[in-house]
Motif scaffolding. Structure first.
Motif, PDB file in Angstrom:
ATOM      1  N   SER A  27      -8.904  -2.606   3.085  1.00 38.56           N
ATOM      2  CA  SER A  27     -10.145  -2.711   3.859  1.00 38.56           C
ATOM      3  C   SER A  27     -10.993  -1.439   3.720  1.00 38.56           C
ATOM      4  O   SER A  27     -12.147  -1.420   4.134  1.00 38.56           O
ATOM      5  N   LYS A  28     -10.386  -0.388   3.151  1.00 41.46           N
ATOM      6  CA  LYS A  28     -11.101   0.876   2.999  1.00 41.46           C
ATOM      7  C   LYS A  28     -11.229   1.213   1.519  1.00 41.46           C
ATOM      8  O   LYS A  28     -10.283   1.679   0.894  1.00 41.46           O
ATOM      9  N   ARG A  29     -12.403   0.945   0.987  1.00 39.97           N
ATOM     10  CA  ARG A  29     -12.646   1.234  -0.422  1.00 39.97           C
ATOM     11  C   ARG A  29     -12.731   2.749  -0.622  1.00 39.97           C
ATOM     12  O   ARG A  29     -13.361   3.446   0.168  1.00 39.97           O
ATOM     13  N   PRO A  30     -12.083   3.287  -1.654  1.00 40.77           N
ATOM     14  CA  PRO A  30     -12.136   4.734  -1.891  1.00 40.77           C
ATOM     15  C   PRO A  30     -13.551   5.188  -2.242  1.00 40.77           C
ATOM     16  O   PRO A  30     -14.394   4.368  -2.617  1.00 40.77           O
ATOM     17  N   PRO A  31     -13.835   6.488  -2.127  1.00 44.27           N
ATOM     18  CA  PRO A  31     -15.171   6.994  -2.466  1.00 44.27           C
ATOM     19  C   PRO A  31     -15.564   6.580  -3.880  1.00 44.27           C
ATOM     20  O   PRO A  31     -14.720   6.532  -4.783  1.00 44.27           O
ATOM     21  N   PHE A  32     -16.850   6.280  -4.061  1.00 42.66           N
ATOM     22  CA  PHE A  32     -17.316   5.816  -5.356  1.00 42.66           C
ATOM     23  C   PHE A  32     -17.139   6.894  -6.427  1.00 42.66           C
ATOM     24  O   PHE A  32     -17.466   8.057  -6.231  1.00 42.66           O
ATOM     25  N   VAL A  33     -16.584   6.475  -7.551  1.00 44.09           N
ATOM     26  CA  VAL A  33     -16.459   7.332  -8.722  1.00 44.09           C
ATOM     27  C   VAL A  33     -16.968   6.527  -9.902  1.00 44.09           C
ATOM     28  O   VAL A  33     -16.609   5.354 -10.064  1.00 44.09           O
ATOM     29  N   ASN A  34     -17.825   7.118 -10.704  1.00 48.28           N
ATOM     30  CA  ASN A  34     -18.299   6.416 -11.888  1.00 48.28           C
ATOM     31  C   ASN A  34     -17.096   5.998 -12.719  1.00 48.28           C
ATOM     32  O   ASN A  34     -16.289   6.846 -13.123  1.00 48.28           O
ATOM     33  N   PRO A  35     -16.912   4.698 -12.974  1.00 45.85           N
ATOM     34  CA  PRO A  35     -15.733   4.237 -13.718  1.00 45.85           C
ATOM     35  C   PRO A  35     -15.542   4.950 -15.053  1.00 45.85           C
ATOM     36  O   PRO A  35     -14.417   5.194 -15.479  1.00 45.85           O
ATOM     37  N   LYS A  36     -16.658   5.323 -15.691  1.00 47.27           N
ATOM     38  CA  LYS A  36     -16.534   5.973 -16.991  1.00 47.27           C
ATOM     39  C   LYS A  36     -16.110   7.432 -16.877  1.00 47.27           C
ATOM     40  O   LYS A  36     -15.807   8.073 -17.869  1.00 47.27           O
TER      41      LYS A  36
END
Length: 212
Positions: A27-36
């Motif tokens: 339910s808690k998505r981790p902080p956004f990191v550019n997949p690349k």
């Protein structure tokens, strides 16, 4: 032979390790990191192909009605724009990789040898991703309810969505199965991979052209 106390410690350690590995709060998505950042790979779409298909690389305008414009999906699209289905249809038509819901393995492998020329591991992973996802797209679309396709926004061309579905699936597959030889094992990348591996991926359009 292990003593009873050693065996007990081994079992407890195994259980604790299993508990930690399973302890992912979906339910808690981790902080956004550019997949690349986590799986640094060359662009899948060459500059030449982007130029050939430039007329299709037009993002649809956001919805204008109050309910849609305030939805989570519309906000997500606003902050993370995605290409229209026609863009990837054009890319696949130009390369011959995927047409009429059929994957041409020979043309795919030839193309991957060009765009991923510096990594045979990435070529192998991408080939497996395309093969797996082509089958998934067929199964996904076969289970869709029979209903007329929605009309595109004014001024936008109409294209089938299978090419976009395929590329979105391939991109997610590569992020989850990024080859060890190029993978970034930082903590933020490990957290993101664990989340997307153990939690059901969100439904949505394929990644931005900037990500492929």
């Amino acid at each position: 032979m292990l003593s009873k106390s050693q065996l007990l410690l081994l079992v407890v350690g195994f259980c604790l390790n299993a508990a930690v590995s399973a302890d992912v709060d979906c339910s808690k998505r981790p902080p956004f990191v550019n997949p690349k950042t986590c799986c640094p790979m060359p662009d899948f779409v060459t500059a030449e192909l982007k130029e050939k298909c430039i007329q299709f690389n037009v993002t649809a305008p956001p919805p204008t009605d109050g309910e849609a414009s305030g939805s989570f999906e519309s906000k997500r699209r606003h902050h993370h724009p995605h290409p229209p289905p026609c863009f990837f249809s054009c890319i696949f038509n130009e390369t011959g990789i995927y047409q009429n819901r059929n994957l041409d393995q020979d043309k795919l492998e030839s193309y991957l040898q060009v765009v991923f020329k510096d990594s045979s591991d990435l070529q192998t992973a991408a080939t497996q991703a395309f093969t797996t996802c082509a089958t998934k797209v067929v199964e996904f679309e076969a289970n869709l309810p029979a209903r007329p396709a929605p009309s595109p926004p004014p001024g936008m061309p109409f294209c089938p969505h299978d090419a976009g579905h395929l590329m979105g699936c391939v991109f997610r597959n590569l992020m989850k199965n990024c080859p060890d030889s190029i993978r970034n094992d930082s903590q933020e990348c490990s957290d993101m991979k664990e989340f997307f591996t153990k939690c059901k991926p969100p439904r949505g359009p394929p990644p931005s052209t900037e990500d492929v």
